[in-house]
Design an enzyme around this catalytic site. Structure first.
Site, PDB file in Angstrom:
ATOM      1  N   ASN A   7     -55.749  -5.694  86.235  1.00  0.00           N
ATOM      2  CA  ASN A   7     -55.608  -4.278  86.581  1.00  0.00           C
ATOM      3  C   ASN A   7     -56.190  -4.114  87.987  1.00  0.00           C
ATOM      4  O   ASN A   7     -57.407  -4.033  88.161  1.00  0.00           O
ATOM      5  CB  ASN A   7     -56.385  -3.447  85.549  1.00  0.00           C
ATOM      6  CG  ASN A   7     -56.249  -1.955  85.785  1.00  0.00           C
ATOM      7  OD1 ASN A   7     -55.660  -1.530  86.787  1.00  0.00           O
ATOM      8  ND2 ASN A   7     -56.790  -1.172  84.878  1.00  0.00           N
ATOM      9  N   LYS A  14     -59.841  -5.589  87.886  1.00  0.00           N
ATOM     10  CA  LYS A  14     -60.448  -5.842  86.576  1.00  0.00           C
ATOM     11  C   LYS A  14     -59.566  -6.829  85.822  1.00  0.00           C
ATOM     12  O   LYS A  14     -58.344  -6.822  86.005  1.00  0.00           O
ATOM     13  CB  LYS A  14     -60.555  -4.536  85.787  1.00  0.00           C
ATOM     14  CG  LYS A  14     -61.647  -3.620  86.329  1.00  0.00           C
ATOM     15  CD  LYS A  14     -61.879  -2.447  85.406  1.00  0.00           C
ATOM     16  CE  LYS A  14     -61.170  -1.236  85.924  1.00  0.00           C
ATOM     17  NZ  LYS A  14     -61.209  -0.047  85.155  1.00  0.00           N
ATOM     18  N   ARG A  90     -51.037  -4.545  85.115  1.00  0.00           N
ATOM     19  CA  ARG A  90     -50.884  -3.123  84.824  1.00  0.00           C
ATOM     20  C   ARG A  90     -50.297  -2.405  86.048  1.00  0.00           C
ATOM     21  O   ARG A  90     -50.798  -2.573  87.164  1.00  0.00           O
ATOM     22  CB  ARG A  90     -52.243  -2.511  84.495  1.00  0.00           C
ATOM     23  CG  ARG A  90     -52.121  -1.040  84.220  1.00  0.00           C
ATOM     24  CD  ARG A  90     -53.443  -0.339  84.231  1.00  0.00           C
ATOM     25  NE  ARG A  90     -53.221   1.077  84.047  1.00  0.00           N
ATOM     26  CZ  ARG A  90     -54.008   2.024  84.528  1.00  0.00           C
ATOM     27  NH1 ARG A  90     -55.072   1.693  85.216  1.00  0.00           N
ATOM     28  NH2 ARG A  90     -53.732   3.284  84.313  1.00  0.00           N
ATOM     29  N   HIS A 180     -50.649   6.970  80.790  1.00  0.00           N
ATOM     30  CA  HIS A 180     -51.440   6.434  79.668  1.00  0.00           C
ATOM     31  C   HIS A 180     -50.558   5.892  78.532  1.00  0.00           C
ATOM     32  O   HIS A 180     -50.976   5.860  77.372  1.00  0.00           O
ATOM     33  CB  HIS A 180     -52.369   7.508  79.053  1.00  0.00           C
ATOM     34  CG  HIS A 180     -53.332   8.124  80.001  1.00  0.00           C
ATOM     35  ND1 HIS A 180     -53.552   9.481  80.056  1.00  0.00           N
ATOM     36  CD2 HIS A 180     -54.154   7.583  80.922  1.00  0.00           C
ATOM     37  CE1 HIS A 180     -54.461   9.751  80.971  1.00  0.00           C
ATOM     38  NE2 HIS A 180     -54.843   8.608  81.519  1.00  0.00           N
ATOM     39  N   GLY A 210     -59.830  11.474  78.588  1.00  0.00           N
ATOM     40  CA  GLY A 210     -60.806  10.772  79.411  1.00  0.00           C
ATOM     41  C   GLY A 210     -60.917  11.506  80.726  1.00  0.00           C
ATOM     42  O   GLY A 210     -60.591  12.698  80.798  1.00  0.00           O
ATOM     43  N   GLY A 212     -58.941  11.242  83.112  1.00  0.00           N
ATOM     44  CA  GLY A 212     -57.579  11.776  83.071  1.00  0.00           C
ATOM     45  C   GLY A 212     -57.229  11.958  81.611  1.00  0.00           C
ATOM     46  O   GLY A 212     -57.601  11.117  80.790  1.00  0.00           O
ATOM     47  N   ARG A 241     -59.037  17.285  88.003  1.00  0.00           N
ATOM     48  CA  ARG A 241     -57.634  17.700  88.213  1.00  0.00           C
ATOM     49  C   ARG A 241     -57.368  19.028  87.525  1.00  0.00           C
ATOM     50  O   ARG A 241     -57.832  19.254  86.399  1.00  0.00           O
ATOM     51  CB  ARG A 241     -56.678  16.645  87.645  1.00  0.00           C
ATOM     52  CG  ARG A 241     -56.640  15.390  88.469  1.00  0.00           C
ATOM     53  CD  ARG A 241     -55.795  14.314  87.796  1.00  0.00           C
ATOM     54  NE  ARG A 241     -56.591  13.129  87.533  1.00  0.00           N
ATOM     55  CZ  ARG A 241     -56.202  12.105  86.793  1.00  0.00           C
ATOM     56  NH1 ARG A 241     -55.018  12.109  86.226  1.00  0.00           N
ATOM     57  NH2 ARG A 241     -56.994  11.066  86.612  1.00  0.00           N
ATOM     58  N   ASP A 283     -68.214  15.186  84.359  1.00  0.00           N
ATOM     59  CA  ASP A 283     -68.595  14.359  83.219  1.00  0.00           C
ATOM     60  C   ASP A 283     -68.906  15.243  82.013  1.00  0.00           C
ATOM     61  O   ASP A 283     -69.758  16.138  82.094  1.00  0.00           O
ATOM     62  CB  ASP A 283     -69.812  13.509  83.605  1.00  0.00           C
ATOM     63  CG  ASP A 283     -70.062  12.417  82.585  1.00  0.00           C
ATOM     64  OD1 ASP A 283     -70.226  12.740  81.388  1.00  0.00           O
ATOM     65  OD2 ASP A 283     -70.086  11.236  82.979  1.00  0.00           O
ATOM     66  N   PHE A 284     -68.228  14.954  80.903  1.00  0.00           N
ATOM     67  CA  PHE A 284     -68.383  15.813  79.727  1.00  0.00           C
ATOM     68  C   PHE A 284     -69.785  15.749  79.131  1.00  0.00           C
ATOM     69  O   PHE A 284     -70.202  16.674  78.441  1.00  0.00           O
ATOM     70  CB  PHE A 284     -67.305  15.481  78.678  1.00  0.00           C
ATOM     71  CG  PHE A 284     -66.023  16.227  78.943  1.00  0.00           C
ATOM     72  CD1 PHE A 284     -65.338  16.042  80.138  1.00  0.00           C
ATOM     73  CD2 PHE A 284     -65.511  17.134  78.026  1.00  0.00           C
ATOM     74  CE1 PHE A 284     -64.163  16.741  80.414  1.00  0.00           C
ATOM     75  CE2 PHE A 284     -64.349  17.843  78.288  1.00  0.00           C
ATOM     76  CZ  PHE A 284     -63.675  17.646  79.474  1.00  0.00           C
ATOM     77  N   GLY A 331     -62.612   8.065  76.624  1.00  0.00           N
ATOM     78  CA  GLY A 331     -64.030   8.434  76.787  1.00  0.00           C
ATOM     79  C   GLY A 331     -64.439   9.705  76.070  1.00  0.00           C
ATOM     80  O   GLY A 331     -65.406   9.713  75.289  1.00  0.00           O
ATOM     81  N   ILE A 332     -63.721  10.782  76.299  1.00  0.00           N
ATOM     82  CA  ILE A 332     -64.075  12.062  75.670  1.00  0.00           C
ATOM     83  C   ILE A 332     -63.614  12.076  74.212  1.00  0.00           C
ATOM     84  O   ILE A 332     -64.367  12.463  73.313  1.00  0.00           O
ATOM     85  CB  ILE A 332     -63.424  13.233  76.454  1.00  0.00           C
ATOM     86  CG1 ILE A 332     -63.922  13.246  77.894  1.00  0.00           C
ATOM     87  CG2 ILE A 332     -63.687  14.565  75.766  1.00  0.00           C
ATOM     88  CD1 ILE A 332     -63.024  14.016  78.862  1.00  0.00           C
ATOM     89  N   GLY A 333     -62.381  11.635  73.986  1.00  0.00           N
ATOM     90  CA  GLY A 333     -61.824  11.633  72.627  1.00  0.00           C
ATOM     91  C   GLY A 333     -62.676  10.833  71.664  1.00  0.00           C
ATOM     92  O   GLY A 333     -62.830  11.200  70.497  1.00  0.00           O
ATOM     93  N   GLU A 386     -56.083  -0.714  76.133  1.00  0.00           N
ATOM     94  CA  GLU A 386     -54.881  -0.855  76.959  1.00  0.00           C
ATOM     95  C   GLU A 386     -54.626  -2.309  77.338  1.00  0.00           C
ATOM     96  O   GLU A 386     -53.481  -2.745  77.424  1.00  0.00           O
ATOM     97  CB  GLU A 386     -55.011   0.032  78.203  1.00  0.00           C
ATOM     98  CG  GLU A 386     -54.993   1.504  77.815  1.00  0.00           C
ATOM     99  CD  GLU A 386     -55.411   2.458  78.919  1.00  0.00           C
ATOM    100  OE1 GLU A 386     -54.538   2.941  79.623  1.00  0.00           O
ATOM    101  OE2 GLU A 386     -56.624   2.709  79.063  1.00  0.00           O
TER     102      GLU A 386
HETATM  103  P1  AMP Z   1     -62.591   7.528  80.502  1.00  0.00           P
HETATM  104  O1  AMP Z   1     -61.769   7.999  81.665  1.00  0.00           O
HETATM  105  O2  AMP Z   1     -61.768   7.247  79.275  1.00  0.00           O
HETATM  106  O3  AMP Z   1     -63.543   6.424  80.839  1.00  0.00           O
HETATM  107  O4  AMP Z   1     -63.526   8.771  80.080  1.00  0.00           O
HETATM  108  C1  AMP Z   1     -64.473   9.322  80.936  1.00  0.00           C
HETATM  109  C2  AMP Z   1     -65.011  10.611  80.312  1.00  0.00           C
HETATM  110  O5  AMP Z   1     -65.522  10.306  79.014  1.00  0.00           O
HETATM  111  C3  AMP Z   1     -66.144  11.258  81.100  1.00  0.00           C
HETATM  112  O6  AMP Z   1     -65.874  12.637  81.241  1.00  0.00           O
HETATM  113  C4  AMP Z   1     -67.348  11.094  80.225  1.00  0.00           C
HETATM  114  O7  AMP Z   1     -68.107  12.233  80.245  1.00  0.00           O
HETATM  115  C5  AMP Z   1     -66.770  10.918  78.842  1.00  0.00           C
HETATM  116  N1  AMP Z   1     -67.670  10.042  78.082  1.00  0.00           N
HETATM  117  C6  AMP Z   1     -67.778   8.738  78.174  1.00  0.00           C
HETATM  118  N2  AMP Z   1     -68.750   8.265  77.345  1.00  0.00           N
HETATM  119  C7  AMP Z   1     -69.248   9.313  76.750  1.00  0.00           C
HETATM  120  C8  AMP Z   1     -70.279   9.498  75.791  1.00  0.00           C
HETATM  121  N3  AMP Z   1     -70.969   8.458  75.306  1.00  0.00           N
HETATM  122  N4  AMP Z   1     -70.527  10.756  75.385  1.00  0.00           N
HETATM  123  C9  AMP Z   1     -69.818  11.798  75.855  1.00  0.00           C
HETATM  124  N5  AMP Z   1     -68.812  11.671  76.757  1.00  0.00           N
HETATM  125  C10 AMP Z   1     -68.547  10.465  77.206  1.00  0.00           C
END
Ligand code: AMP
Length: 398
Positions: A7, A14, A90, A180, A210, A212, A241, A283-284, A331-333, A386
């Site tokens: 990737n 990566k 990828r 995705h 995530g 995105g 975004r 960041d969530f 990440g968020i899901g 992925e």
């Molecule tokens: P991704 O793009 O799939 O890596 O997701 C990134 C997002 O997932 C970011 O907004 C993070 O805040 C959220 N995230 C990742 N790890 C955690 C966690 N352990 N707890 C809460 N949110 C997370």
């Protein structure tokens, strides 16, 4: 069979080496700062980790170092380069030029380079650079391109067309392509396996949430609609975004802020989303702690996000004429219970009986069921993978 998954980004690369008999990751790592002083390769394998700080002026040097790491006497996992049966690359955007995973030859590279770069100007040139570097270093190893967009190629015309002049669609290829796809494909097939059902018999909404985020309607194993569009700017609001926005509002904002077309799109990609709403972070984790501390804009950002995801879930249940399963991933899901709860609350009319207690269980990396046992619609958390999809597609093609 061993497949190397690559990737490549503009200054990063990566990789994972996957044994297809067991689908185990034998080695993985990533090069950072390619072409920038301070290059770094962090490589893991054989239970160990090694950091390479050699200069990486280009992707060719990066892939050479990756091969060194794979062959290393301590962390190495192969004895010779010949053990790598193929490399799966990828690629973010295919346009209408590639509908599925494709074996690389000169014509394929030509199409990739001449036709698809403008569809993903940050990502596709980097993938092509990574590909050419691998071909230079491993000239006898088959290479494939695995596209993020392929899974969405089954969308019907009515779902992917924009309401623009049809001739412009034909001339410029402006339509919905989605993103995705490998993740949506993986988690929908894992959901069917988990539920012990034929995927052909299931109507699933997959929520890849995530940095995105995209939501996809998967009917009988095929994508019938997805929330991202011509580019990954569309759909729900994301980290930075904006998601969907009235095109006239963009022109209005650009005029008020004195932005060019390009700058306006950069603004929508980088300065908006939950970061723009909260004024705090994309960041969530930060948003959740902000909300707990009474920050109203963090609460609003989280509220908007869950509301918009829910809107797609409802729309896609209508599009498919029913719903058997909702999947959360990325990440968020996978990690943010409050988002999952807010998305699912109020969906009882569709047959969702959400289990708030199960929703809080620690993420141990396994599939978790967060609907109540009798729920008509199952709600699952499925960690995405992925790289494994890229490896599987590559192995299948060979
Ligand atoms: P991704 O793009 O799939 O890596 O997701 C990134 C997002 O997932 C970011 O907004 C993070 O805040 C959220 N995230 C990742 N790890 C955690 C966690 N352990 N707890 C809460 N949110 C997370």
């Amino acid at each position: 069979m061993k497949i190397l998954v690559v990737n490549a980004g503009s200054s990063s690369l990566k990789y994972q080496l996957i044994d297809m008999e067991t689908e185990k990751v034998l080695a993985k790592g990533g090069c950072e700062r390619i072409g920038i002083p301070g290059s770094l390769l962090k490589a893991k394998g054989n239970g160990g980790e090694k950091i390479y700080t050699e200069d990486m002026p280009d992707h060719k040097k990066a892939i050479r170092l990756v091969l060194d790491a794979l062959l290393d006497k301590d962390i190495g996992v192969i004895k010779s380069m010949d053990e790598i049966d193929a490399v799966g690359h990828r690629v973010v955007a295919s346009g209408e030029y590639f509908k599925k995973t494709t074996l690389v030859d000169e014509n394929v590279i030509k199409t990739l380079e001449e036709k698809t770069f403008e569809l993903a100007p940050l990502h596709n040139p980097a993938a092509a650079t990574g590909l050419r570097a691998c071909m230079d270093v491993m000239p006898n190893t088959p290479m494939t391109l695995v596209f993020d967009t392929s899974f969405h190629a089954t969308m019907p015309e009515k779902a992917y067309m924009y309401g623009i002049d049809y001739n412009d669609y034909k001339e410029y290829g402006v339509r919905k392509y989605g993103a995705h796809g490998t993740s949506h494909k993986f988690v929908s097939s894992e959901a069917a396996k988990y539920l012990n059902k034929n995927i052909e018999d299931l109507k699933i909404v997959t929520c890849h949430l995530g940095n995105g985020s995209s939501i996809t309607a998967v009917d009988g194993g095929k994508c019938v609609d997805t929330s991202m569009g011509f580019t990954p700017l569309a759909g729900v609001l994301m980290g930075t975004r904006s998601g969907d926005i009235d095109a006239s509002a963009v022109e209005f904002l650009a005029r008020k802020k004195g932005l060019s077309h390009t700058d306006a799109v950069t603004y929508l990609n980088k300065k908006c989303g939950v970061a723009g709403i909260s004024g705090l972070s994309s960041d969530f984790r930060d948003l959740c702690s902000g909300m707990e501390n009474g920050n109203e804009r963090c609460a609003l950002a989280l509220d908007m996000f869950a509301y918009q995801v829910k809107r797609f879930v409802g729309a896609y249940a209508a599009v498919m004429g029913g719903l058997d399963c909702i999947v959360f991933t990325a990440g968020i899901g996978e990690n943010t219970p409050t988002v999952r709860e807010d998305v699912c609350t109020g969906l009882e009319f569709l047959g969702v009986e959400f289990d708030s207690k199960a929703n809080l269980a620690i993420n141990d990396g396994s599939i978790r069921e967060i609907s109540k046992p009798g729920s008509k619609v199952k709600v699952l958390i499925i960690p995405t993978n992925e790289e494994l999809v890229i490896a599987r597609e590559t192995a299948e093609l060979l």
